[in-house]
Design an enzyme around this catalytic site. Structure first.
Site, PDB file in Angstrom:
ATOM      1  N   GLU A 275     -22.234 -12.417   5.296  1.00  0.00           N
ATOM      2  CA  GLU A 275     -22.104 -10.850   5.334  1.00  0.00           C
ATOM      3  C   GLU A 275     -23.376 -10.691   3.978  1.00  0.00           C
ATOM      4  OE1 GLU A 275     -18.873 -11.818   3.050  1.00  0.00           O
ATOM      5  OE2 GLU A 275     -17.094 -11.769   4.441  1.00  0.00           O
ATOM      6  N   GLU A 416     -13.533 -12.139  11.367  1.00  0.00           N
ATOM      7  CA  GLU A 416     -12.993 -13.768   9.785  1.00  0.00           C
ATOM      8  C   GLU A 416     -11.711 -11.729   9.997  1.00  0.00           C
ATOM      9  OE1 GLU A 416     -14.491 -13.494   6.171  1.00  0.00           O
ATOM     10  OE2 GLU A 416     -16.090 -14.678   7.631  1.00  0.00           O
TER      11      GLU A 416
END
Length: 511
Positions: A275, A416
């Site tokens: 991320e 995710e």
């Protein structure tokens, strides 16, 4: 019949007659800087279908191109005085795997380009979705770290084992996404040598192979997010020298990882990063810097692709996972798919934690760490806000990804997603409903979902484990959730639809 041809661009020089120098130093004529002969790629890979790709050539003179394969068409295009682009088109392959060698000649120098074409057709988005199936993250394990050093056993973890991976497979999962943090295991410049942690990752990759699972490995918590470790995005966005330093390390770290797995099969996927953001999760300078941060991430992704592909072997055609800014779906429109010398082997990775207050947790007005217990159109008033993401809102997120990527034959996996464990009864009913609806909506749009198991074994806020990491057993109320998710990504019978799941939502209670 074998054919051979030379492609030559003839350059015209326009000379001004009678032109003289205006300089006082007419005798100063510095020698022009030599332009090195460089190929952007020396290998292109294609599947069975007819397709085109291109790469750039840097050459002081117009290069000559020689190829003896009649199934290859080559067109040379001049871009600047010393930069050319070679456009390569291959015919459909109706026979066995084949290779053509192209000679590229610049003056007295000759370099070669290999063109490989498989006899296997490109996998469709639905093929990839089915292959990846339902996935599982052993979160907070190989990505865990303390005091700047990644440690599999910190936070009282048990080592990942073959037994655990076998039971993950038996439960119906097809893919493991293994988040890997490399902090404290990378040596100094200029080599950035990775220590024995790479062999431990290889051991875990072996567990997946033996269990019959696909596995995705990445660079996870190595500083992205403004934490100041080596993958230092915010300073790199602000300083050219820092950016070059980080890019050099990205190239060398990924080259080492790729070289370690150069002979490993296609069940292994490399995902560039996790991320990447500047510390503000998409609410920072990315909103005001005229696209600088988005562009920087795209640059880093290209370095990742180039590093992996340059190692050859199985890495020449390995599937690669490409994440967008901050990892989520919200800013994915800024992602540019990297240029790849291999056709059809790029996957887009997104994360989706929507709606966050239901599937994860938050601090309420009283400062309590909590979550919303119900979700969707049958939620009790006050237990889920009507203006948050409901069934239609969730489906719209996935439709947007479908329109941007899967409709254009670019597969997507949701790297995710999660929903924390709840007490049995109505709360677990809503959790199971959410997870089944999520996975079915994703599957219907050609997206492969991968559950984030945070290793929290309890119930309530912050507790989101599916498996006991020591024994591999399913814990809490997760047997029904796993069964629902597996069905959602595997049952394509006409009577099993998103609407049929919607119609089975927990009964609404009027208060």
């Amino acid at each position: 019949m074998k054919t051979s041809y030379i492609l030559q661009i003839f350059l015209s020089l326009i000379i001004s007659v009678g032109a003289t120098s205006c300089s006082d130093d007419d005798d100063y004529n510095p020698a022009p800087e030599k332009i090195n002969f460089v190929l952007e790629n020396d290998l292109l890979s294609f599947q069975k279908e007819s397709a085109s790709n291109s790469f750039r050539i840097k050459s002081e003179v117009a290069p000559q191109i020689d190829c003896g394969a009649n199934w290859v068409n080559l067109e040379l295009e001049r871009l600047t005085a010393s930069i050319y682009r070679l456009n390569v088109t291959v015919a459909e392959n109706s026979g066995n795997d084949r290779t053509a060698i192209v000679k590229i000649i610049s003056g007295t120098e000759t370099k070669t380009l290999a063109i490989n074409q498989s006899s296997t057709p490109l996998a469709s988005v639905s093929d990839i979705t089915a292959w990846l199936g339902l996935g599982w993250n052993p979160g907070n394990h190989m990505d865990a770290y303390k005091n700047g050093v990644a440690d599999e056993l910190c936070d009282f973890n048990y080592p990942l084992t073959q037994e655990l991976f076998d039971k993950v497979k038996a439960a119906g999962f097809k893919t493991v996404r293994l988040p890997v943090t490399w902090l404290g295991h990378i040596g100094p410049a200029p080599d950035y040598k990775i220590d024995g942690r790479l062999e431990r990752v290889a051991e875990i990759v072996g567990y997946a192979e033996k269990a019959g699972l696909n596995i995705i490995i990445n660079i996870h918590h190595d500083g992205s997010g403004g934490y100041g470790y080596w993958l230092d995005f915010k300073p790199a966005a602000a300083n050219v020298a820092k950016n070059l330093e980080v890019q050099d390390q990205i190239q060398k770290v990924w080259t080492q990882i790729a070289e370690r797995f150069v002979d490993t099969g296609d069940f292994l996927i490399f995902e560039a990063f996790n991320e990447i953001h500047d510390g503000d999760w998409g609410w920072g300078a990315n909103l005001t810097d005229n696209g600088r941060q988005y562009g920087l991430l795209n640059e880093w992704l290209q370095i990742f692709v180039d590093a992996v592909r340059s190692t050859g072997g199985k890495n020449a055609t390995r599937y690669l996972g490409i994440p967008g800014y901050a990892g989520g779906w919200e800013l994915i429109e800024h992602l540019e798919i990297p240029k790849d010398p291999t056709i059809g082997r790029m996957l887009v990775s997104v994360h989706c934690y929507s709606p966050g207050k239901f599937c994860q947790e938050f601090y309420d007005e009283g400062g309590n760490w909590t979550y919303l217990p119900e979700w969707g159109h049958t939620a009790t008033e006050g237990k889920y806000p009507a203006d948050d993401v409901d069934e239609e809102g969730l489906a719209d997120i996935f439709r947007g990804l479908k329109a941007r990527f899967t409709d254009n034959n670019i597969p997507v996996y949701i790297g995710e997603f999660t929903c924390t464990n709840r007490p049995s009864g109505r709360e677990t009913e809503f959790r199971d409903y959410y997870l089944e609806y999520f996975c079915k909506a994703a599957h219907d749009c050609g997206l492969a979902p991968i559950f984030w198991d945070n290793n929290g074994p309890g119930l309530g806020a912050g507790q989101g484990a599916i498996f006991n990491r020591q024994t591999g057993e399913i814990i809490q109320n997760n047997a029904s959730a796993v069964a629902a998710m597996v069905r959602a990504v595997s049952d394509d019978s006409p009577e099993y639809t998103l609407q049929s799941i919607y119609d089975r939502a927990p009964v609404k209670i009027e208060e």
